[in-house]
Each structure stands twice: as C-alpha cells, then as structure tokens.
Design a protein around this motif. Structure first.
Motif, mmCIF file in Angstrom:
data_model
loop_
_atom_site.group_PDB
_atom_site.id
_atom_site.type_symbol
_atom_site.label_atom_id
_atom_site.label_comp_id
_atom_site.label_asym_id
_atom_site.label_seq_id
_atom_site.Cartn_x
_atom_site.Cartn_y
_atom_site.Cartn_z
ATOM 1 N N VAL A 6 26.229 -52.073 -61.666
ATOM 2 C CA VAL A 6 26.647 -51.613 -60.501
ATOM 3 C C VAL A 6 26.665 -52.356 -59.453
ATOM 4 N N ILE A 7 27.945 -53.054 -58.538
ATOM 5 C CA ILE A 7 28.028 -54.010 -58.891
ATOM 6 C C ILE A 7 28.690 -53.723 -56.795
ATOM 7 N N LEU A 17 24.721 -44.406 -44.614
ATOM 8 C CA LEU A 17 24.077 -43.514 -45.295
ATOM 9 C C LEU A 17 24.299 -43.516 -46.882
ATOM 10 N N ALA A 18 25.619 -43.148 -46.796
ATOM 11 C CA ALA A 18 26.295 -42.737 -48.572
ATOM 12 C C ALA A 18 26.213 -43.476 -48.888
ATOM 13 N N ASN A 19 26.681 -44.872 -49.168
ATOM 14 C CA ASN A 19 26.442 -46.480 -50.099
ATOM 15 C C ASN A 19 24.756 -45.964 -50.554
ATOM 16 N N LYS A 20 23.751 -46.662 -49.311
ATOM 17 C CA LYS A 20 22.241 -46.510 -50.127
ATOM 18 C C LYS A 20 21.558 -45.223 -50.250
ATOM 19 N N THR A 21 22.124 -44.449 -50.109
ATOM 20 C CA THR A 21 20.963 -42.330 -50.624
ATOM 21 C C THR A 21 22.395 -42.806 -52.641
ATOM 22 N N ILE A 22 23.534 -43.332 -52.706
ATOM 23 C CA ILE A 22 24.271 -43.062 -54.018
ATOM 24 C C ILE A 22 23.854 -44.899 -54.414
ATOM 25 N N THR A 30 18.668 -43.079 -63.386
ATOM 26 C CA THR A 30 19.273 -43.897 -64.612
ATOM 27 C C THR A 30 18.411 -45.104 -65.247
ATOM 28 N N ASP A 31 18.227 -44.923 -66.256
ATOM 29 C CA ASP A 31 17.235 -46.149 -66.963
ATOM 30 C C ASP A 31 18.095 -47.207 -67.426
ATOM 31 N N ASN A 32 19.092 -47.405 -68.115
ATOM 32 C CA ASN A 32 19.681 -48.294 -68.415
ATOM 33 C C ASN A 32 21.023 -48.713 -67.421
ATOM 34 N N LEU A 33 20.086 -49.133 -66.543
ATOM 35 C CA LEU A 33 21.005 -50.129 -65.310
ATOM 36 C C LEU A 33 20.344 -50.755 -63.915
ATOM 37 N N LYS A 34 21.812 -51.552 -63.922
ATOM 38 C CA LYS A 34 21.570 -52.881 -62.777
ATOM 39 C C LYS A 34 21.724 -52.895 -61.347
ATOM 40 N N VAL A 35 21.383 -52.694 -61.189
ATOM 41 C CA VAL A 35 22.098 -53.154 -59.137
ATOM 42 C C VAL A 35 22.371 -54.348 -58.549
ATOM 43 N N ARG A 36 23.379 -54.755 -58.587
ATOM 44 C CA ARG A 36 23.039 -56.117 -58.004
ATOM 45 C C ARG A 36 24.226 -56.223 -56.846
ATOM 46 N N ILE A 47 29.462 -65.678 -51.418
ATOM 47 C CA ILE A 47 29.148 -64.821 -52.582
ATOM 48 C C ILE A 47 29.721 -65.981 -54.130
ATOM 49 N N ASP A 48 28.650 -66.074 -54.873
ATOM 50 C CA ASP A 48 28.726 -67.647 -56.689
ATOM 51 C C ASP A 48 29.719 -67.105 -57.587
ATOM 52 N N VAL A 49 31.554 -66.378 -57.155
ATOM 53 C CA VAL A 49 31.894 -66.106 -57.883
ATOM 54 C C VAL A 49 31.363 -66.220 -59.490
ATOM 55 N N GLU A 50 31.448 -67.787 -59.837
ATOM 56 C CA GLU A 50 31.499 -67.505 -61.102
ATOM 57 C C GLU A 50 29.710 -67.330 -61.760
ATOM 58 N N ALA A 51 28.690 -67.156 -60.670
ATOM 59 C CA ALA A 51 26.957 -67.026 -61.738
ATOM 60 C C ALA A 51 27.600 -64.911 -61.458
ATOM 61 N N GLU A 52 28.549 -64.628 -60.819
ATOM 62 C CA GLU A 52 28.841 -62.922 -60.349
ATOM 63 C C GLU A 52 29.474 -62.738 -61.663
#
Length: 52
Positions: A6-7, A17-22, A30-36, A47-52
C-alpha cells in the motif's frame, strides 16, 4: 496469501483522520502487508520515482 503493498501519498496525513485510521487498521490486521508512507520517506515530496 500474496504480499500486499500500500502506497500512501497523502500530503497531510497527520490531519487526515480517515486515511490515518485506514492505514493503522490494515497494518494491525494484515500480516503480508507493507505500507510505504511517502510523506515520511520524502518530507519535501521530492519523491525518488525510480526507487519507488
């Protein structure tokens, strides 16, 4: 289960509040989740577009 990425690119996440809560709930539930969180990774939004 597949891995999920999830980016978050909200420019003012601290006041959304909504985005922070989500994001907090999906990270807790969720176990298999990474949030950037681009606002944390790139405080000036250069933002380093190539890295992302």
């Amino acid at each position: 289960m597949k891995k999920l990425l999830v980016i978050s690119g909200h420019p003012k996440l601290e006041v959304s509040l909504a985005n922070k809560t989500i994001l907090n709930l999906i990270e807790e539930k969720t176990d298999n989740l990474k949030v950037r969180r681009l606002d944390s990774l790139y405080p000036g939004y250069q933002i380093d577009v190539e890295a992302e």
